[in-house]
Scaffold this motif. Structure first.
Motif, short mmCIF file in Angstrom:
data_model
loop_
_atom_site.label_atom_id
_atom_site.label_comp_id
_atom_site.label_asym_id
_atom_site.label_seq_id
_atom_site.Cartn_x
_atom_site.Cartn_y
_atom_site.Cartn_z
N PRO A 262 86.16 -77.69 -88.61
CA PRO A 262 85.11 -77.33 -89.42
C PRO A 262 83.71 -76.96 -88.85
N LEU A 263 83.30 -77.96 -88.12
CA LEU A 263 82.18 -78.02 -87.82
C LEU A 263 81.78 -76.82 -86.58
N ALA A 264 83.02 -76.82 -86.02
CA ALA A 264 82.67 -75.68 -85.00
C ALA A 264 82.75 -74.46 -85.66
N GLN A 265 83.38 -74.33 -86.86
CA GLN A 265 83.37 -73.00 -87.47
C GLN A 265 81.97 -72.75 -88.42
N ALA A 266 81.36 -73.86 -88.66
CA ALA A 266 80.28 -73.78 -89.37
C ALA A 266 79.24 -73.38 -88.28
N GLN A 267 79.13 -73.91 -87.03
CA GLN A 267 78.29 -73.73 -86.20
C GLN A 267 78.34 -72.19 -85.54
N SER A 268 79.60 -71.65 -85.68
CA SER A 268 79.85 -70.44 -85.12
C SER A 268 79.38 -69.37 -86.39
N ASP A 269 79.38 -69.73 -87.67
CA ASP A 269 78.88 -68.75 -88.65
C ASP A 269 77.41 -68.70 -88.28
N LEU A 270 76.81 -70.03 -88.29
CA LEU A 270 75.42 -70.05 -88.14
C LEU A 270 74.68 -69.27 -87.03
N ALA A 271 75.48 -69.46 -85.87
CA ALA A 271 75.10 -68.54 -84.61
C ALA A 271 75.10 -67.02 -85.07
N ALA A 272 76.28 -66.69 -85.79
CA ALA A 272 76.29 -65.25 -85.98
C ALA A 272 75.49 -64.67 -86.82
N MET A 273 74.86 -65.63 -87.95
CA MET A 273 73.84 -65.11 -88.63
C MET A 273 72.42 -65.00 -87.79
N ARG A 274 72.15 -65.86 -86.90
CA ARG A 274 71.20 -65.68 -86.22
C ARG A 274 71.11 -64.37 -85.14
N ALA A 275 72.30 -64.29 -84.91
CA ALA A 275 72.62 -62.98 -83.83
C ALA A 275 72.35 -61.70 -84.78
N ARG A 276 72.50 -61.79 -85.75
CA ARG A 276 71.99 -60.71 -86.84
C ARG A 276 70.43 -60.58 -86.97
N GLY A 277 69.77 -61.29 -86.76
CA GLY A 277 68.28 -61.30 -86.87
C GLY A 277 67.84 -62.00 -87.95
N TRP A 278 68.75 -62.75 -88.76
CA TRP A 278 68.10 -63.49 -89.77
C TRP A 278 67.53 -64.79 -89.55
N THR A 279 66.34 -64.92 -90.20
CA THR A 279 65.25 -65.88 -89.88
C THR A 279 65.78 -67.26 -90.59
N SER A 280 65.17 -68.62 -90.24
CA SER A 280 65.63 -69.65 -90.72
C SER A 280 65.26 -69.46 -92.33
N ASN A 281 64.56 -68.89 -92.84
CA ASN A 281 64.15 -69.00 -94.40
C ASN A 281 65.16 -68.00 -95.05
N HIS A 282 66.13 -67.51 -94.46
CA HIS A 282 66.86 -66.54 -95.19
C HIS A 282 68.13 -67.57 -95.77
N PRO A 283 68.43 -67.43 -97.03
CA PRO A 283 69.09 -68.33 -97.86
C PRO A 283 70.30 -68.43 -97.21
N ASP A 284 71.14 -67.57 -96.79
CA ASP A 284 72.27 -67.91 -96.06
C ASP A 284 72.42 -68.86 -94.92
N VAL A 285 71.21 -68.40 -94.18
CA VAL A 285 70.80 -69.28 -92.92
C VAL A 285 70.64 -70.89 -93.37
N ILE A 286 69.73 -70.79 -94.43
CA ILE A 286 69.54 -72.42 -94.92
C ILE A 286 70.73 -73.05 -95.25
N ALA A 287 71.71 -72.17 -96.10
CA ALA A 287 73.04 -72.73 -96.52
C ALA A 287 73.84 -73.09 -95.22
N ALA A 288 73.99 -72.33 -94.42
CA ALA A 288 74.90 -72.76 -93.17
C ALA A 288 74.21 -74.09 -92.55
N GLN A 289 72.81 -74.04 -92.35
CA GLN A 289 72.30 -75.08 -91.63
C GLN A 289 72.65 -76.35 -92.29
N ARG A 290 72.74 -76.29 -93.69
CA ARG A 290 72.91 -77.53 -94.54
C ARG A 290 74.36 -77.92 -94.45
N GLN A 291 75.13 -76.85 -94.25
CA GLN A 291 76.54 -77.25 -94.22
C GLN A 291 76.91 -77.84 -92.71
#
Length: 506
Positions: A262-291
């Motif tokens: 799960p940790l690796a999956q969560a880190q992979s999802d977070l990396a994919a969001m940042r690859a799209r150009g989302w910033t740290s203030n994006h709600p999905d990025v904040i949720a993924a970072q919390r997870q």
């Protein structure tokens, strides 16, 4: 010179004046001499020539040289006239009919040895054998047959000695070696029994095999080898420990079943969001970072993934470490055992020095007997092989070049020469007797010799004057003397002619 001539004439006159005495002596000596010559038995000689070839390729292969083969042939040739062989000749020919006991056999052997000749020609392979028979108790024909039989028997013995003598010699040598081998075998058994009893008696004192000195040297040598192996094993173990220390026992990020954690999956999802150009203030990025943070605090997202996956490299290194540690332990144990044995043998050698010397003596005696035993075995096999080569392969080629001849004429004595010699000796004896009588009688043939003998001058000498009747008588006597002398020479010539006639008709 004139005086010498006169003396010679005086001597001849003295002999001539006693010519009838000289002629009578000559007749007597010749008759006795010719009678003696006639009594000499005829000797008949038989000859033969044999060829013996000792060259063999197989003999050279097994170490029997041509020189050795020729020496064997010479030995047989020299022993051909031994008493044993000559007795075979006596009993194997017509000579056996002329013997009545051992004394007669000995006499015949002596006679044969004097009348047999065995000669080697310039070519050592050619051998001439001759025998002469001159027995006065036998006829000429019997002597001739016996001479031929003797030579033939000698050839048979010579061939038998070459062909079967080797078998006899080989059989005797093998019997002797078998006897020696049996004796050495018994001695070996006794020596080995003593060694076993000694080893059982001092089993605790003498561990291992060999003498104490040999065992101590072997132990020291093995300890040195173990030390070298132990250093290598310890170095390898140290290197393995270093590699094991730098290798993790488990591999993180993988579940036990091999899926993504799960940790690796969560880190992979977070990396994919940042690859799209989302910033740290994006709600999905904040949720993924919390997870991700929550999973990290939980240790990877599941209890099954807390320890991670076992590292195969670590396990392999761990197995190799255990193996090398066991090698080090085994070498150390073996070294300790050898050192203990060495210490024990050293202590016993110090406490009981006689044990070591006794053991060395037993081993030395056993080794010497074993060496002799092995050498006897090798010699027996070599002699057996040589005997087989000599007797079974026909290594000696024997061929009669000139068979024994049956003599037709006597080889000895040379009667014509002896008859002529007797005539010369008879004439010389007659002349010598006439000369001796002339020297012994006190007559003086000349006036000068008479004057020298008495020391008184001789006034003169009277010459003998023969009458007509005396002259006629002297001529008649001269005829008688010439006839008697001619008769002596004619008788000698007649005897010579008769001898040649007998030889021609023989």
């Amino acid at each position: 010179m004139a005086g010498l001539y006169d003396e010679l004439l005086v001597l001849l006159h003295g002999i001539w004046s006693r010519r009838w005495i000289a002629l009578a002596v000559a007749w007597g000596v010749c008759m006795l001499g010719w009678l003696g010559v006639s009594l000499i038995p005829n000797g008949y000689e038989s000859k033969a020539r044999v060829y013996v070839n000792t060259q063999s390729l197989l003999e050279d292969k097994i170490g029997i040289t041509q020189v050795q083969s020729q020496q064997d042939l010479d030995r047989v040739r020299q022993t051909l006239l031994s008493a044993e062989n000559l007795e075979k000749v006596v009993r194997g020919t017509d000579l056996a009919q002329t013997i009545a006991g051992p004394r007669d056999v000995a006499g015949k052997i002596t006679t044969l040895r004097e009348h047999i000749t065995v000669l080697a020609q310039a070519d050592p392979s050619m051998i001439d054998i001759s025998a002469t028979s001159a027995d006065s108790g036998l006829s000429d024909g019997a002597n001739a047959r016996i001479a031929q039989q003797v030579v033939q028997k000698l050839i048979d013995i010579f061939q038998e000695e070459n062909l079967t003598g080797g078998r006899t010699e080989t059989r005797q040598s093998l019997a002797f070696l078998d006897q020696q081998i049996a004796g050495r075998g018994k001695q070996l058994e006794v020596a080995d029994k003593r060694r076993v009893e000694f080893a059982q008696r001092y089993a605790s004192v003498l561990p291992g095999a060999g003498t104490i000195s040999q065992r101590m040297d072997a132990a020291r040598l093995e300890i040195n080898n173990i030390d070298a192996q132990l250093v290598q094993a310890q170095s390898a173990l140290s290197a393995m420990n270093g590699q094991l220390a730098g290798t993790p026992a488990t591999l993180p990020g993988m579940t036990v079943g091999g899926g993504v954690s799960p940790l690796a999956q969560a880190q992979s999802d977070l990396a994919a969001m940042r690859a799209r150009g989302w910033t740290s203030n994006h709600p999905d990025v904040i949720a993924a970072q919390r997870q991700v943070d929550n999973l990290r605090r939980q240790g990877g997202g599941s209890a099954a993934a807390v320890g991670g996956t076992p590292n195969p490299a670590y396990l392999s290194l761990k197995s190799m470490q255990a193996e090398r540690a066991a090698t080090v332990q085994a070498l150390s144990t073996r070294k300790a055992q050898l050192q203990a044995d060495l210490n024990t043998m050293t202590a016993h050698q110090i406490d009981e020095p006689g044990v070591a010397s006794e053991q060395e003596k037993l081993d030395r005696d056993y080794a010497a007997l074993q060496t002799q035993y092995d050498k006897l075995l090798a010699d027996r096999e070599e002699i057996r092989l040589r005997g087989d080569v000599k007797t079974e392969t026909g290594a000696v080629q024997f061929r009669v070049i000139l068979p024994p001849s049956l003599p037709n004429a006597p080889a000895a004595p040379n009667r014509p020469l002896l008859l002529l010699g007797v005539l010369i000796v008879g004439i010389g004896a007659g002349v010598g007797v006439a000369f001796a009588i002339g020297q012994l009688k006190g007559t003086f043939p000349t006036a000068a010799r008479l004057e020298r003998a008495v020391g008184i001058p001789v006034a003169g000498s009277i010459t003998q004057v023969a009458s007509t009747a005396q002259v006629a008588l002297d001529k008649q006597r001269m005829k008688w003397f010439a006839g008697a002398s001619g008769g002596l020479a004619a008788l000698c010539l007649l005897l010579i002619v008769v001898e040649f006639i007998q030889r021609g008709t023989a």
